[in-house]
Design a protein around this motif. Structure first.
Motif, PDB file in Angstrom:
ATOM      1  N   GLY A  21       0.887  -1.190   0.126  1.00  0.00           N
ATOM      2  CA  GLY A  21      -0.096  -0.059  -0.038  1.00  0.00           C
ATOM      3  C   GLY A  21       0.701   1.334  -0.171  1.00  0.00           C
ATOM      4  N   LEU A  22       1.991   1.163   0.477  1.00  0.00           N
ATOM      5  CA  LEU A  22       2.832   2.315   0.432  1.00  0.00           C
ATOM      6  C   LEU A  22       3.275   2.739  -0.926  1.00  0.00           C
ATOM      7  N   ARG A  23       3.343   1.506  -1.803  1.00  0.00           N
ATOM      8  CA  ARG A  23       4.042   2.050  -3.026  1.00  0.00           C
ATOM      9  C   ARG A  23       3.332   3.329  -3.771  1.00  0.00           C
ATOM     10  N   ARG A  24       2.052   3.441  -3.575  1.00  0.00           N
ATOM     11  CA  ARG A  24       1.407   4.453  -4.182  1.00  0.00           C
ATOM     12  C   ARG A  24       1.861   5.625  -3.482  1.00  0.00           C
ATOM     13  N   GLU A  25       1.990   5.781  -2.157  1.00  0.00           N
ATOM     14  CA  GLU A  25       2.342   7.099  -1.339  1.00  0.00           C
ATOM     15  C   GLU A  25       3.915   7.380  -1.881  1.00  0.00           C
ATOM     16  N   SER A  52       8.531  -0.300   0.993  1.00  0.00           N
ATOM     17  CA  SER A  52       7.561  -1.506   1.316  1.00  0.00           C
ATOM     18  C   SER A  52       8.041  -2.408   2.271  1.00  0.00           C
ATOM     19  N   ALA A  53       9.296  -2.704   2.288  1.00  0.00           N
ATOM     20  CA  ALA A  53       9.804  -3.480   3.447  1.00  0.00           C
ATOM     21  C   ALA A  53       9.962  -3.103   4.623  1.00  0.00           C
ATOM     22  N   GLN A  54      10.187  -1.599   4.825  1.00  0.00           N
ATOM     23  CA  GLN A  54      10.385  -0.857   6.010  1.00  0.00           C
ATOM     24  C   GLN A  54       8.994  -0.432   6.558  1.00  0.00           C
ATOM     25  N   ALA A  55       7.984  -0.302   5.593  1.00  0.00           N
ATOM     26  CA  ALA A  55       6.947  -0.132   5.859  1.00  0.00           C
ATOM     27  C   ALA A  55       6.854   1.431   6.334  1.00  0.00           C
ATOM     28  N   VAL A 366       6.280  11.666   7.418  1.00  0.00           N
ATOM     29  CA  VAL A 366       6.484  10.113   7.447  1.00  0.00           C
ATOM     30  C   VAL A 366       5.357   9.517   7.511  1.00  0.00           C
ATOM     31  N   VAL A 367       5.074   8.630   6.480  1.00  0.00           N
ATOM     32  CA  VAL A 367       3.960   7.515   6.674  1.00  0.00           C
ATOM     33  C   VAL A 367       4.541   6.489   7.241  1.00  0.00           C
ATOM     34  N   ASP A 368       4.237   5.833   8.344  1.00  0.00           N
ATOM     35  CA  ASP A 368       4.896   4.621   8.870  1.00  0.00           C
ATOM     36  C   ASP A 368       3.542   3.784   9.047  1.00  0.00           C
ATOM     37  N   ALA A 369       3.768   2.667   8.545  1.00  0.00           N
ATOM     38  CA  ALA A 369       2.752   1.594   8.620  1.00  0.00           C
ATOM     39  C   ALA A 369       3.030   0.294   9.625  1.00  0.00           C
ATOM     40  N   THR A 370       4.149   0.784  10.201  1.00  0.00           N
ATOM     41  CA  THR A 370       4.608  -0.333  11.318  1.00  0.00           C
ATOM     42  C   THR A 370       3.611  -0.352  12.682  1.00  0.00           C
TER      43      THR A 370
END
Length: 370
Positions: A21-25, A52-55, A366-370
Motif C-alpha cells: 500500500g505504501l508504493r502509491r505513497e 515497502s519492506a520498511q513499511a 513520514v507515513v509509517d505503517a508499522t
C-alpha cells in the motif's frame, strides 16, 4: 522426514508481503519532487521496494547492512567438478576473514561488517574462530550423486541454524543483508536444485563455476548434476527432504535464513547461483517470500539465470562476477543505498498538496505503517 518437528508449511502463514500500500505513497512523493516519471530508472523501483519492506515513506537510509556468508564443503567435489580440490573451502573462508578476498575488499571499502557461518567445512573446528563454527552441523556434506548430503536430523538442524542467524541479525538491527556463500562443490548442488524445480535437464544448468572450469571438468560436473537430479526428482514435494538429499548443510541453512529473514521483514540482496537456488526453494515453501529479496547481479551461471527467471527477479547489475562470498551482491549495495538516499532526501515541492511531505528526512511527512 515425517517425524520431524519443523513444519515448513508454517512459513506460508508467517510471511507477509512487504507493505504494498505504501508504493502509491512513494510514487506520489516522487512526483512531488518534480522529477519526470522513471527519471531515476531502476532506482525508483529499489526505493519503493525498500519503503515497502520498511513499511515507511519516505524510506530510511540504509545504515546497518551486514554481509552474511554461509560456508561448507560438498562431498561431490571429490569427483573433480571444480577447479579447487575437495575440502578446501576453509581456505576461501580464511581469505575472507583475513581481508584478502574480493568480498573482503569491497566490504571494507563499503564499511560493511562481515559474518561467516560455517555449516559443513571439512576442517577441524578449532582452525577457525568459535563464532564462525558454532552453527556447524557436520564436517562436509555427503556425496549427492550416490547418497543423501544430510540426515533428516542434520537437515533440520541446518535449516534451524539459518533461521537462528536471521533472527540474530534482525535482533541486532541489521537493516539489509548482503547474502553470500563460500564452498567447493556448492554450484553443483545449486544446479541440481534449479534443474529439479524448473523441470529441466543437467546440461541446461551446468555452468563453469567461479573458477572457469575446462571442458573435461564441465563434463564431470554435468554428469554429477544428472546423477543428483535422478535422486532429487522423487522428493520434490518436500523441500526439506530435497535439501537433505542434494543441497548440503550450507544451502539448507541459507534457505532457512532467507525464509526467516522474510518473516522478520529483513530485506536481502542475493548474490550468485547458490543464493538464487536457495531462493527458488524458498519460493516453493512460501510464495510471498521472494518479495523480500533483491537479485544483486547476474553472473555467468546458466542455473542462476534460470532461477531468477522463475523468480521473476531482474538483477540490478550484470557484471558476470562468479567469485562468490557475496562479491556480486556487494557491488549492488551502493546502488541500493543510493536509491534509499534519493527516496529519503530529495526535497518535495512546497504548497498545499505537498504540506504533508515538507520534511522528507523525518518528522512531518513520514507515513509509517508499522
Amino acid at each position: 522426514m515425517s517425524d520431524r518437528s519443523l513444519d515448513l508449511d508454517d512459513f506460508s502463514d508467517l510471511i507477509e508481503r512487504p507493505h504494498g500500500g505504501l508504493r502509491r505513497e512513494a510514487e506520489e512523493r516522487r512526483a512531488l519532487t518534480g522529477l519526470p516519471p522513471r527519471a531515476l530508472g531502476r532506482l525508483e523501483d529499489v526505493g519503493e521496494w525498500l519503503g515497502s519492506a520498511q513499511a515507511r515513506v519516505p524510506v530510511r537510509p540504509i545504515t546497518d547492512p551486514r554481509l552474511v556468508v554461509f560456508a561448507g564443503d560438498h562431498g561431490v567435489a571429490e569427483l573433480g567438478v571444480s577447479t579447487r580440490p575437495a575440502g578446501t573451502a576453509k581456505e576461501l573462508v580464511r581469505e575472507l576473514l583475513d581481508g584478502a578476498s574480493p568480498a573482503a575488499v569491497l566490504a571494507r571499502r563499503f564499511d560493511v561488517p562481515v559474518r561467516v557461518v560455517d555449516m559443513a567445512l571439512d576442517c577441524d573446528p578449532g582452525e577457525l574462530p568459535a563464532e564462525v563454527t558454532r552453527h556447524r552441523v557436520r564436517r562436509s556434506s555427503g556425496r549427492l550423486d550416490i547418497e543423501d548430503t544430510l540426515t533428516p536430523e542434520e537437515a533440520e538442524a541446518a535449516f534451524r541454524a539459518g533461521m537462528a542467524v536471521a533472527d540474530e541479525e534482525a535482533d541486532a538491527g541489521t537493516d539489509l543483508v548482503v547474502l553470500g556463500d563460500l564452498s567447493v562443490g556448492g554450484t553443483t548442488a545449486a544446479g541440481i536444485l534449479v534443474a529439479a524445480l524448473c523441470g529441466t535437464d543437467a546440461s541446461v544448468v551446468t555452468g563453469r563455476g567461479g573458477g572457469g572450469i575446462d571442458d573435461l571438468t564441465w563434463m564431470r560436473k554435468c554428469a554429477a548434476i544428472r546423477d543428483g537430479l535422478r535422486r532429487a526428482r522423487p522428493v520434490l514435494g518436500d523441500q526439506l527432504e530435497l535439501l537433505a538429499t542434494v543441497g548440503g548443510a550450507d544451502l539448507t541453512a541459507m534457505t532457512g535464513f532467507l525464509l526467516q529473514s522474510a518473516v522478520r521483514h529483513t530485506p536481502v540482496i542475493l548474490d550468485g547461483v547458490v543464493s538464487a537456488a536457495c531462493a527458488l526453494v524458498g519460493q516453493r515453501v512460501a510464495f510471498r517470500a521472494p518479495d523480500w529479496w533483491l537479485a544483486g547481479q547476474a553472473g555467468g551461471e546458466p542455473a542462476q539465470a534460470k532461477a531468477l527467471d522463475r523468480l521473476a527477479a531482474d538483477p540490478l547489475l550484470e557484471q558476470g562476477v562468479e567469485v562468490g562470498g557475496g562479491t556480486g551482491a556487494l557491488l549492488a549495495l551502493p546502488l541500493v543505498r543510493a536509491a534509499a538516499a534519493l527516496a529519503a532526501e530529495l526535497p518535495v515541492r512546497e504548497g498545499p498538496e505537498a504540506e504533508a511531505d515538507a520534511e522528507p528526512a523525518g518528522g512531518a511527512g513520514v507515513v509509517d505503517a508499522t
